[in-house]
Scaffold this active site. Structure first.
Site, PDB file in Angstrom:
ATOM      1  N   CYS A  99       0.847  -1.192   0.000  1.00 36.89           N
ATOM      2  CA  CYS A  99       0.000   0.000   0.000  1.00 36.89           C
ATOM      3  C   CYS A  99       0.884   1.246   0.000  1.00 36.89           C
ATOM      4  O   CYS A  99       1.771   1.388   0.848  1.00 36.89           O
ATOM      5  CB  CYS A  99      -0.898  -0.021   1.233  1.00 36.89           C
ATOM      6  SG  CYS A  99      -1.698   1.550   1.601  1.00 36.89           S
ATOM      7  N   GLU A 100       0.666   2.137  -0.950  1.00 32.75           N
ATOM      8  CA  GLU A 100       1.524   3.317  -1.040  1.00 32.75           C
ATOM      9  C   GLU A 100       1.209   4.358   0.032  1.00 32.75           C
ATOM     10  O   GLU A 100       1.956   5.323   0.191  1.00 32.75           O
ATOM     11  CB  GLU A 100       1.432   3.950  -2.425  1.00 32.75           C
ATOM     12  CG  GLU A 100       0.112   4.592  -2.757  1.00 32.75           C
ATOM     13  CD  GLU A 100       0.124   5.253  -4.130  1.00 32.75           C
ATOM     14  OE1 GLU A 100      -0.579   6.257  -4.285  1.00 32.75           O
ATOM     15  OE2 GLU A 100       0.826   4.769  -5.037  1.00 32.75           O
ATOM     16  N   HIS A 101       0.134   4.163   0.776  1.00 32.32           N
ATOM     17  CA  HIS A 101      -0.219   5.114   1.826  1.00 32.32           C
ATOM     18  C   HIS A 101       0.446   4.787   3.161  1.00 32.32           C
ATOM     19  O   HIS A 101       0.802   5.694   3.915  1.00 32.32           O
ATOM     20  CB  HIS A 101      -1.739   5.153   2.016  1.00 32.32           C
ATOM     21  CG  HIS A 101      -2.474   5.554   0.782  1.00 32.32           C
ATOM     22  ND1 HIS A 101      -3.647   4.952   0.377  1.00 32.32           N
ATOM     23  CD2 HIS A 101      -2.185   6.486  -0.163  1.00 32.32           C
ATOM     24  CE1 HIS A 101      -4.059   5.503  -0.751  1.00 32.32           C
ATOM     25  NE2 HIS A 101      -3.192   6.429  -1.099  1.00 32.32           N
ATOM     26  N   HIS A 102       0.601   3.482   3.467  1.00 34.60           N
ATOM     27  CA  HIS A 102       1.161   3.088   4.764  1.00 34.60           C
ATOM     28  C   HIS A 102       2.356   2.145   4.638  1.00 34.60           C
ATOM     29  O   HIS A 102       2.927   1.745   5.650  1.00 34.60           O
ATOM     30  CB  HIS A 102       0.086   2.398   5.618  1.00 34.60           C
ATOM     31  CG  HIS A 102      -1.115   3.250   5.878  1.00 34.60           C
ATOM     32  ND1 HIS A 102      -2.259   3.170   5.111  1.00 34.60           N
ATOM     33  CD2 HIS A 102      -1.345   4.220   6.800  1.00 34.60           C
ATOM     34  CE1 HIS A 102      -3.149   4.042   5.556  1.00 34.60           C
ATOM     35  NE2 HIS A 102      -2.626   4.693   6.574  1.00 34.60           N
ATOM     36  N   GLN A 140      -4.840  -0.535  -5.132  1.00 34.39           N
ATOM     37  CA  GLN A 140      -5.457  -1.639  -5.863  1.00 34.39           C
ATOM     38  C   GLN A 140      -6.165  -1.164  -7.129  1.00 34.39           C
ATOM     39  O   GLN A 140      -6.155  -1.858  -8.156  1.00 34.39           O
ATOM     40  CB  GLN A 140      -6.431  -2.384  -4.949  1.00 34.39           C
ATOM     41  CG  GLN A 140      -7.013  -3.646  -5.571  1.00 34.39           C
ATOM     42  CD  GLN A 140      -7.845  -4.443  -4.592  1.00 34.39           C
ATOM     43  OE1 GLN A 140      -7.581  -4.433  -3.390  1.00 34.39           O
ATOM     44  NE2 GLN A 140      -8.862  -5.133  -5.080  1.00 34.39           N
ATOM     45  N   HIS A 168      -6.161  -5.940   2.757  1.00 32.38           N
ATOM     46  CA  HIS A 168      -5.180  -4.884   3.004  1.00 32.38           C
ATOM     47  C   HIS A 168      -4.814  -4.859   4.488  1.00 32.38           C
ATOM     48  O   HIS A 168      -5.670  -4.626   5.345  1.00 32.38           O
ATOM     49  CB  HIS A 168      -5.757  -3.527   2.594  1.00 32.38           C
ATOM     50  CG  HIS A 168      -5.973  -3.395   1.116  1.00 32.38           C
ATOM     51  ND1 HIS A 168      -5.272  -2.497   0.340  1.00 32.38           N
ATOM     52  CD2 HIS A 168      -6.806  -4.056   0.267  1.00 32.38           C
ATOM     53  CE1 HIS A 168      -5.667  -2.601  -0.922  1.00 32.38           C
ATOM     54  NE2 HIS A 168      -6.600  -3.538  -0.984  1.00 32.38           N
ATOM     55  N   CYS A 170      -3.132  -2.654   5.978  1.00 33.18           N
ATOM     56  CA  CYS A 170      -3.258  -1.312   6.545  1.00 33.18           C
ATOM     57  C   CYS A 170      -4.654  -1.098   7.129  1.00 33.18           C
ATOM     58  O   CYS A 170      -4.858  -0.215   7.972  1.00 33.18           O
ATOM     59  CB  CYS A 170      -2.959  -0.247   5.492  1.00 33.18           C
ATOM     60  SG  CYS A 170      -4.044  -0.281   4.058  1.00 33.18           S
TER      61      CYS A 170
END
Length: 213
Positions: A99-102, A140, A168, A170
């Site tokens: 995940c590019e956010h976390h 995704q 996910h 995250c």
């Protein structure tokens, strides 16, 4: 005499094939561990952990090091006397991404289909395309679209369909702490516009369950 350890900034500035080298990434990982656990730092049992972390991160993001063109081996139906114009479906294709956010993993299964026109693609190449885009920082929704668009551009098929089902971490390990499954789809051409082809593909995708071995 003790060798002075390079700073994290020096490590970040060192690039190998447009990426930081494994040795320098290990230094960054060591600094990260020491920042997270300032009281204990690198414990005896973690002496080699920074290097292991670096190797793991390189493997998890190996998509950045691959050449997509090398994965797109296609065959001309006429040259190979292949008389086939029905849907080709590959599933389940297991994948892992970040995940590019976390920067936490998400993982799941893909169902990928296309209806050939003049070109077909090697069976293993479809799974390799999925992993080419998965093995990097991702969301995704983008991953789903990239797989579909790559097949469309490389094969010029009659239709393309991609469905991903993923969990996910995250969302599972933090925040709401839910084990929900996220489903995304991208349909192009006849698989989107023809009700029969659309229904056939979505039914096959529905039967693909998120049960990794």
């Amino acid at each position: 005499m003790e060798t002075e350890r390079p700073t994290s900034q020096a490590a970040v500035d060192e690039v190998e094939r447009n990426r930081i080298s494994p040795a320098s990434l290990g230094i960054v990982c060591r600094d990260l561990i020491e920042c997270i656990s300032p009281d204990t730092g690198i414990s005896p049992g973690m002496q080699n952990t920074p290097e292991r972390m670096a190797r793991a991160w390189f493997e998890l993001t190996s998509g950045y090091d691959q050449d997509l063109a090398e994965l797109l081996t296609t065959f001309d139906k006429a040259d190979d006397s292949i008389d086939y114009d029905e849907m080709v479906v590959v599933s389940p294709i297991e994948f892992f991404s970040l995940c590019e956010h976390h920067a936490l993993p998400f993982f799941g299964v893909a169902t990928v289909a296309y209806i050939p026109d003049k070109q077909i693609i090697g069976l293993s190449k479809i799974a390799r395309i999925v992993n080419f885009y998965a093995r990097r920082f991702q969301v995704q929704e983008r991953l789903t679209s990239q797989i579909a668009q790559t097949l469309k551009e490389s094969l010029q098929p009659v239709g393309v369909g991609v469905v991903l089902k993923a969990t996910h971490l995250c969302m599972w390990m933090r925040g709401v702490r839910s084990q929900s499954v996220m489903t995304t789809s991208k349909l192009l051409g006849a698989i989107k516009d023809d009700p029969k082809a659309r229904g056939e593909f979505l039914e096959l995708a529905r039967q693909t369950n998120l049960t990794l071995r």
